[in-house]
Design a protein around this motif. Structure first.
Motif, short mmCIF file in Angstrom:
data_model
loop_
_atom_site.label_atom_id
_atom_site.label_comp_id
_atom_site.label_asym_id
_atom_site.label_seq_id
_atom_site.Cartn_x
_atom_site.Cartn_y
_atom_site.Cartn_z
N LYS A 50 -8.43 5.70 4.48
CA LYS A 50 -7.86 5.77 3.13
C LYS A 50 -7.34 4.40 2.70
CE LYS A 50 -6.75 8.05 -0.53
NZ LYS A 50 -7.78 8.54 -1.42
N ILE A 51 -6.67 3.71 3.59
CA ILE A 51 -6.16 2.36 3.29
C ILE A 51 -7.33 1.43 2.96
CG2 ILE A 51 -5.04 0.31 4.27
CD1 ILE A 51 -3.18 2.30 5.79
N PHE A 52 -8.40 1.52 3.74
CA PHE A 52 -9.57 0.68 3.49
C PHE A 52 -10.16 0.98 2.12
CE2 PHE A 52 -14.14 -0.16 3.76
CZ PHE A 52 -14.13 -1.48 4.16
N GLU A 53 -10.30 2.27 1.82
CA GLU A 53 -10.85 2.69 0.53
C GLU A 53 -10.01 2.18 -0.64
OE1 GLU A 53 -10.80 6.91 -1.78
OE2 GLU A 53 -11.50 6.97 0.29
N VAL A 54 -8.71 2.35 -0.55
CA VAL A 54 -7.81 1.92 -1.62
C VAL A 54 -7.77 0.39 -1.70
CG1 VAL A 54 -5.40 1.90 -2.36
CG2 VAL A 54 -6.46 4.03 -1.62
N SER A 55 -7.84 -0.27 -0.57
CA SER A 55 -7.85 -1.74 -0.56
C SER A 55 -9.06 -2.27 -1.33
CB SER A 55 -7.86 -2.29 0.86
OG SER A 55 -6.67 -1.97 1.51
N GLU A 56 -10.21 -1.62 -1.17
CA GLU A 56 -11.40 -2.04 -1.91
C GLU A 56 -11.21 -1.86 -3.42
OE1 GLU A 56 -14.47 0.33 0.02
OE2 GLU A 56 -15.24 -1.48 0.95
N VAL A 57 -10.61 -0.75 -3.80
CA VAL A 57 -10.36 -0.48 -5.23
C VAL A 57 -9.44 -1.56 -5.81
CG1 VAL A 57 -9.25 1.11 -6.85
CG2 VAL A 57 -10.77 2.00 -5.06
N THR A 66 -12.71 -10.74 -0.68
CA THR A 66 -12.42 -10.51 0.73
C THR A 66 -10.95 -10.14 0.89
OG1 THR A 66 -14.04 -12.19 1.32
CG2 THR A 66 -12.49 -11.55 3.03
N VAL A 67 -10.69 -9.10 1.67
CA VAL A 67 -9.32 -8.68 1.96
C VAL A 67 -9.09 -8.91 3.45
CG1 VAL A 67 -7.69 -6.76 1.98
CG2 VAL A 67 -9.37 -6.96 0.13
N VAL A 68 -8.00 -9.62 3.76
CA VAL A 68 -7.67 -9.94 5.14
C VAL A 68 -6.26 -9.44 5.42
CG1 VAL A 68 -7.41 -11.84 6.80
CG2 VAL A 68 -9.10 -12.01 4.98
N ASP A 69 -6.05 -8.90 6.60
CA ASP A 69 -4.71 -8.48 7.01
C ASP A 69 -3.79 -9.70 6.96
OD1 ASP A 69 -2.39 -7.92 8.65
OD2 ASP A 69 -3.48 -6.20 9.43
N ARG A 71 -1.35 -10.57 8.55
CA ARG A 71 -0.96 -11.13 9.85
C ARG A 71 -1.97 -12.18 10.32
NH1 ARG A 71 -0.28 -5.41 12.72
NH2 ARG A 71 -2.16 -5.20 11.51
N ALA A 72 -3.17 -12.16 9.73
CA ALA A 72 -4.21 -13.10 10.13
C ALA A 72 -4.21 -14.37 9.27
CB ALA A 72 -5.58 -12.43 10.05
N VAL A 73 -3.38 -14.40 8.23
CA VAL A 73 -3.35 -15.55 7.31
C VAL A 73 -2.13 -16.40 7.60
CG1 VAL A 73 -3.23 -16.25 4.89
CG2 VAL A 73 -4.54 -14.21 5.54
N LEU A 74 -2.37 -17.67 7.88
CA LEU A 74 -1.27 -18.57 8.17
C LEU A 74 -0.62 -19.09 6.89
CD1 LEU A 74 -2.78 -20.61 11.13
CD2 LEU A 74 -1.17 -18.69 11.23
N ALA A 75 -1.42 -19.37 5.89
CA ALA A 75 -0.88 -19.90 4.64
C ALA A 75 -1.82 -19.55 3.50
CB ALA A 75 -0.72 -21.42 4.73
N GLY A 76 -1.24 -19.45 2.30
CA GLY A 76 -2.05 -19.20 1.12
C GLY A 76 -2.43 -17.75 0.96
N GLY A 77 -3.34 -17.52 0.02
CA GLY A 77 -3.81 -16.16 -0.21
C GLY A 77 -2.90 -15.40 -1.16
N ASP A 79 -0.97 -11.65 -1.50
CA ASP A 79 -0.55 -10.45 -0.78
C ASP A 79 -0.69 -9.25 -1.71
OD1 ASP A 79 0.58 -8.48 0.73
OD2 ASP A 79 2.45 -9.53 1.12
N MET A 80 -1.64 -8.36 -1.41
CA MET A 80 -1.90 -7.18 -2.24
C MET A 80 -1.22 -5.93 -1.69
SD MET A 80 -5.94 -7.61 -3.27
CE MET A 80 -6.39 -6.57 -1.94
N THR A 81 -0.35 -6.09 -0.73
CA THR A 81 0.28 -4.94 -0.07
C THR A 81 0.94 -4.00 -1.07
OG1 THR A 81 0.67 -6.28 1.91
CG2 THR A 81 1.93 -4.24 1.70
N ASP A 82 1.75 -4.54 -1.95
CA ASP A 82 2.45 -3.68 -2.91
C ASP A 82 1.49 -2.95 -3.82
OD1 ASP A 82 4.91 -4.36 -1.86
OD2 ASP A 82 5.26 -5.99 -3.29
N ALA A 83 0.43 -3.63 -4.25
CA ALA A 83 -0.56 -2.98 -5.12
C ALA A 83 -1.30 -1.88 -4.38
CB ALA A 83 -1.54 -4.02 -5.66
#
Length: 92
Positions: A50-57, A66-69, A71-77, A79-83
């Motif tokens: 479900k998280i994967f499905e919603v993340s794509e939307v 591209t969506v990356v966790d 925890r794997a990003v050191l800088a930049g990007g 953050d779509m967590t709240d959305a």
């Protein structure tokens, strides 16, 4: 001396009974524990899907390829967590 020996024998018998009870209980509980573990794994799989499905939307909505966790990003990007969480809460 006989009293002490008798006490030791009783104690050993009780310890054997305790060990037997523990073994019996563990044997009886093992199938239930395995069932709970399978259930938990299935629920986690459903949640991840479900998280994967919603993340794509959400990614499409924001024009992200591209969506990356995070925890794997050191800088930049971005953050779509709240959305993603907001969209997940809508689908309840």
């Amino acid at each position: 001396k006989n009293k002490k020996l008798e006490d030791v024998r009783k104690k050993a018998k009780k310890e054997d009974e305790i060990r037997a009870f523990i073994t019996k209980t563990e044997t009886e509980l093992k199938p239930k524990q395995e069932e709970i573990l399978r259930y938990e794994q299935e629920q986690n799989r459903k949640i991840a899907a479900k998280i994967f499905e919603v993340s794509e939307v959400v990614a499409k909505k924001y024009g992200v390829d591209t969506v990356v966790d995070k925890r794997a990003v050191l800088a930049g990007g971005y953050d779509m967590t709240d959305a993603v969480l907001a969209e997940l809460n809508k689908t309840k």
